[in-house]
Structure formats: C-alpha cells, structure tokens
Design an enzyme around this catalytic site. Sequence first.
Site, PDB file in Angstrom:
ATOM      1  N   SER A  74       0.824  -1.212   0.000  1.00  0.00           N
ATOM      2  CA  SER A  74       0.000   0.000   0.000  1.00  0.00           C
ATOM      3  C   SER A  74       0.858   1.262   0.000  1.00  0.00           C
ATOM      4  O   SER A  74       2.006   1.239   0.431  1.00  0.00           O
ATOM      5  CB  SER A  74      -0.895   0.028   1.236  1.00  0.00           C
ATOM      6  OG  SER A  74      -1.600  -1.168   1.370  1.00  0.00           O
TER       7      SER A  74
HETATM    8  N1  SAH Z   1      -0.417  -4.841   4.041  1.00  0.00           N
HETATM    9  C1  SAH Z   1       0.264  -5.189   2.821  1.00  0.00           C
HETATM   10  C2  SAH Z   1      -0.581  -4.867   1.629  1.00  0.00           C
HETATM   11  C3  SAH Z   1      -0.922  -6.089   0.982  1.00  0.00           C
HETATM   12  S1  SAH Z   1      -2.041  -6.044  -0.365  1.00  0.00           S
HETATM   13  C4  SAH Z   1       1.625  -4.536   2.733  1.00  0.00           C
HETATM   14  O1  SAH Z   1       1.908  -3.630   3.524  1.00  0.00           O
HETATM   15  O2  SAH Z   1       2.419  -4.938   1.896  1.00  0.00           O
HETATM   16  C5  SAH Z   1      -3.277  -7.131   0.259  1.00  0.00           C
HETATM   17  C6  SAH Z   1      -2.845  -8.510   0.652  1.00  0.00           C
HETATM   18  O3  SAH Z   1      -4.008  -9.199   1.081  1.00  0.00           O
HETATM   19  C7  SAH Z   1      -2.240  -9.326  -0.470  1.00  0.00           C
HETATM   20  O4  SAH Z   1      -0.990  -9.816  -0.088  1.00  0.00           O
HETATM   21  C8  SAH Z   1      -3.249 -10.485  -0.651  1.00  0.00           C
HETATM   22  O5  SAH Z   1      -2.663 -11.688  -1.025  1.00  0.00           O
HETATM   23  C9  SAH Z   1      -3.876 -10.555   0.725  1.00  0.00           C
HETATM   24  N2  SAH Z   1      -5.193 -11.186   0.757  1.00  0.00           N
HETATM   25  C10 SAH Z   1      -6.198 -11.109  -0.161  1.00  0.00           C
HETATM   26  N3  SAH Z   1      -7.256 -11.832   0.226  1.00  0.00           N
HETATM   27  C11 SAH Z   1      -6.921 -12.389   1.420  1.00  0.00           C
HETATM   28  C12 SAH Z   1      -7.592 -13.270   2.320  1.00  0.00           C
HETATM   29  N4  SAH Z   1      -8.821 -13.735   2.090  1.00  0.00           N
HETATM   30  N5  SAH Z   1      -6.946 -13.636   3.445  1.00  0.00           N
HETATM   31  C13 SAH Z   1      -5.691 -13.195   3.719  1.00  0.00           C
HETATM   32  N6  SAH Z   1      -5.008 -12.374   2.893  1.00  0.00           N
HETATM   33  C14 SAH Z   1      -5.614 -11.969   1.765  1.00  0.00           C
END
Ligand code: SAH
Length: 238
Positions: free
Chosen positions: A84
């Site tokens: 993000s």
């Molecule tokens: N907080 C992260 C942003 C990640 S983007 C950072 O700072 O890098 C969102 C993330 O959510 C992705 O890695 C994706 O794989 C994960 N995601 C999507 N659906 C999900 C689910 N049902 N359970 C757990 N993680 C999930």
Amino acid sequence: MKKAILSGAGFILALLFITRVFSGDYQRERNEMVETRIASRGVKNERVLKAMRDVPRHLFVPPEYRKLAYEDYPLSIGHSQTISQPYIVAFMTEAADLKPADKVLEIGTGSGYQTAILSKLVDKVYSVEIIEPLARNAEERLDRLGYKNIFIKCADGYKGWPEHAPYDAIIVTAAPEEIPGTLVDQLKDGGVMIVPVGSYYQELYRVIKKGGVLHKEVLMPVRFVPMIRGVDVAIGPP
Ligand code: SAH
C-alpha cells in the site's frame, strides 16, 4: 606521533561520513516522505509518524523498485498484489488509535510493511496472508529485520485467527465486499476495525464495537486489491 593520531582520527571521520552517505539506509528519504506526504496531509499521531520514519520501506519492495520506495504510491510485490501507499498505511494506523499494550490482527500481510509499522506500536501483531509465497517471504524478511512480536500464518483471512481472539484492533488491507462477520466476532468489546469495503468503488470504514453494537464510519474513498475468498484459491485450472 600527534600528527599520526590526528590523521587517524581524520580517516575515521571520513570513513564515518562516507558510510553515512553511501549506507543506502534512505533515512533522509524517509524523513522527507513523512514530512511532505504524510504529516502535511493531516496525520498527527507522533508514534505513527516515528514508526513511518523508522521502518525501512525500501527493504519491503522488490529490489528494482527500491529507489521508488519513498514515493507515495503502491508498488507491485508480485502475485498480482501490491504494497500500500505510505500515506494510506499511516492513515489507517492512526485511525486504529493503537495503544502499546494492544493485540492486533492484520488481514493481508503482503510484503509485511504494514505489519512492521504495527509491530512498533503495539504488544503483539498477528497477520494472516492467503498467498503462501508472500506469507513465507514476509515472515523471513521480518525475522531478518529483527521484529520479534509478529506472528504470521498462511490462511484465509475471512476466518480471522480465532486462537488469539479477541483483538483490540483489526486492520484489513484487502477489500471484502462486506464487513466480514467473523472478524467482527473476533474484535474485543470497545475494539476498532479498519477495513476497505466494496468492489470497484470502495470506502475505508472505521468500525467500533461497543456493547455488542457496531458503530460504522466512512473515512475516505480508497482502492485496494480485492480480498480473495478461500474457495477462489482452491479452484484452479483442471
Ligand atoms: N499490508 C500489505 C498490503 C498487501 S495487499 C503490505 O503492507 O504490503 C493485500 C494482501 O491481502 C495481499 O498480499 C493479498 O494476497 C492478501 N489477501 C487477499 N485476500 C486475502 C484473504 N482472504 N486472506 C488473507 N489475505 C488476503
């Protein structure tokens, strides 16, 4: 003799200067990011700003993006997922109003960057990531960087992490279409959830659970990757 000591001291000073300049720790870029892109846009919580100054975001992005790590936009981390943008990370963290003794659940570990920011502010962070290589990489990276109060598991975040519930705060970093009931159940009474909700059009919600009642507040429009349903992952090509 005196001359030798002096030139020795000069050499050490020069060496210190050179390592500082070329150490590549990006401290100056981080300070600038906080000043011009985060504090200037209204984030005030000093603990959050300090965490944003301290966590080396360039070590959470693929090496080819290192130079862009302190710009204010999301970057690809592979597997169609993104880290993000720094302002949103700071905004969400501030909105959760975290206390040092808190236990926090994060859904969507991704790179582990938001996890690292949270770990500086609270006692324990539990983070769930559905994509296995991302979970593994984040765990290795956070270990290597010395974060001790973070626990990661690879699972479907719609189920939360019931073994450690209830949580003082839950931060969701992928967008479900509705606020997941299971996560609400795992929130402490008086707890806060920050969650982007929607599909194409999304809004960031702050949800506070008080006396069994949910108080919902829309904070701003946002754009997150969708929260994947566990079943989507299980269905693959034949
Ligand atoms: N907080 C992260 C942003 C990640 S983007 C950072 O700072 O890098 C969102 C993330 O959510 C992705 O890695 C994706 O794989 C994960 N995601 C999507 N659906 C999900 C689910 N049902 N359970 C757990 N993680 C999930």
